[in-house]
Design an enzyme around this catalytic site. Sequence first.
Site, PDB file in Angstrom:
ATOM      1  N   ARG A 172       0.805  -1.225   0.000  1.00 24.64           N
ATOM      2  CA  ARG A 172       0.000   0.000   0.000  1.00 24.64           C
ATOM      3  C   ARG A 172       0.835   1.270   0.000  1.00 24.64           C
ATOM      4  O   ARG A 172       0.434   2.301   0.549  1.00 24.64           O
ATOM      5  CB  ARG A 172      -0.972   0.023   1.195  1.00 24.64           C
ATOM      6  CG  ARG A 172      -1.944  -1.122   1.241  1.00 24.64           C
ATOM      7  CD  ARG A 172      -2.860  -1.159   0.005  1.00 24.64           C
ATOM      8  NE  ARG A 172      -3.743  -2.311   0.086  1.00 24.64           N
ATOM      9  CZ  ARG A 172      -3.445  -3.520  -0.383  1.00 24.64           C
ATOM     10  NH1 ARG A 172      -2.302  -3.709  -1.018  1.00 24.64           N
ATOM     11  NH2 ARG A 172      -4.287  -4.522  -0.250  1.00 24.64           N
ATOM     12  N   SER A 249     -11.052   1.023   3.145  1.00 29.18           N
ATOM     13  CA  SER A 249     -10.384   0.635   4.383  1.00 29.18           C
ATOM     14  C   SER A 249      -9.659   1.851   4.961  1.00 29.18           C
ATOM     15  O   SER A 249      -8.762   2.398   4.330  1.00 29.18           O
ATOM     16  CB  SER A 249      -9.387  -0.490   4.124  1.00 29.18           C
ATOM     17  OG  SER A 249     -10.065  -1.649   3.679  1.00 29.18           O
ATOM     18  N   GLU A 354      -4.911   4.803   6.182  1.00 30.81           N
ATOM     19  CA  GLU A 354      -4.586   4.600   4.781  1.00 30.81           C
ATOM     20  C   GLU A 354      -4.887   5.837   3.935  1.00 30.81           C
ATOM     21  O   GLU A 354      -4.116   6.157   3.032  1.00 30.81           O
ATOM     22  CB  GLU A 354      -5.343   3.389   4.235  1.00 30.81           C
ATOM     23  CG  GLU A 354      -4.989   3.044   2.819  1.00 30.81           C
ATOM     24  CD  GLU A 354      -5.534   1.677   2.390  1.00 30.81           C
ATOM     25  OE1 GLU A 354      -5.736   1.496   1.184  1.00 30.81           O
ATOM     26  OE2 GLU A 354      -5.720   0.822   3.250  1.00 30.81           O
TER      27      GLU A 354
END
Length: 362
Positions: A172, A249, A354
């Site tokens: 990520r 998320s 995130e």
Amino acid sequence: MTTSRPGLDIRSAIPLSGYTTLRLGGPATTFVEARTAREVIDAVRAADSAGEPLLVLGGGSNVLVADEGFEGTVVHIASKGVGMDCTAAGSVQLTAEAGENWDAVVAQTVSAGLGGIECLSGIPGLVGATPVQNVGAYGVEVAEVLVSVDLLDRASGEVRTLTADQLGLAYRTSVLKGTDRAVVLRVRFQLADSGLSAPIRYAELANTLGVAPGERVPVDRVRQSVLDLRRGKGMVLDDDDHDTWSAGSFFTNPVLPLDQLDETLARIVAHVGPDVKIPQYPAEGGGKLSAAWLIERAGFQKGYPGPGERVALSHSHTLALTNRGEATTADLLSLAREVRDGVHRVFGVELVAEPVLVGCAL
């Protein structure tokens, strides 16, 4: 208010809530809609020349903007264009402009019988964000098929091409994440023209498809199964469903080095008991834990409310923090802090946000 520069659509005091999937964020001082790569370059260079703060905004699916908005120029990437070129037997290079809708591009590749990104179906946002975040889902990451990106280097003002191995792609993240030094203009991917998916690695998806891990499946079957799974978790955008008013998320799955992993697992066992299976996955230099599992075991269940019930954890997935319709960014941050601090208090694990936080912080 709308003003004009040759070729550019420039407006002022535009609420950014209309350009994020959370439907949150105050106004931008200046808002530029850039419909081509050339317009993106011109708008960014103009802001840099004027010394203005700059925010480059794509699909708004991975960003949380402060209630006060953004005091500077927002360049909204809206460039379009998709090309497919056969580069070798059984292989096709897909080139997509940064402003293309990601899921629409995935759907186009599936219709063409190309395999490689079908597991990334249903992910909101634009193509340009995928290498920045190294977008991944259901056992597949963009890094596996990424060839190169064209980007505007803001320091030099030049357009450069970087190959995938120059981007520092990891879980990520990439060298482009957390920095405003470059703006992605277009992205290239290498896909297979066999009509079959990448090997199915994710157990939940394999079970849904009724296949063993490692098998390949027709790409259209995989796309449909992924979309069904994501809908069941409130992860496919729906204007009428507040469970999808999220940034996806909100926390990444924590990756811990081996020495910390053993200590953390012992702490988790002490809390949940020795008979409870703890989901964990291999990661370079250590192991990865499930953020959703930790959140739930720390006492935050699906639907857990935040301030005034204006925000809540999704009723479908504890990793999604949702706007119930009348929330503020401050409301969402309050809930995020409560969840983060609760997981740390119980398990000693620090959850990391995130989304990109603009003008605000946890």
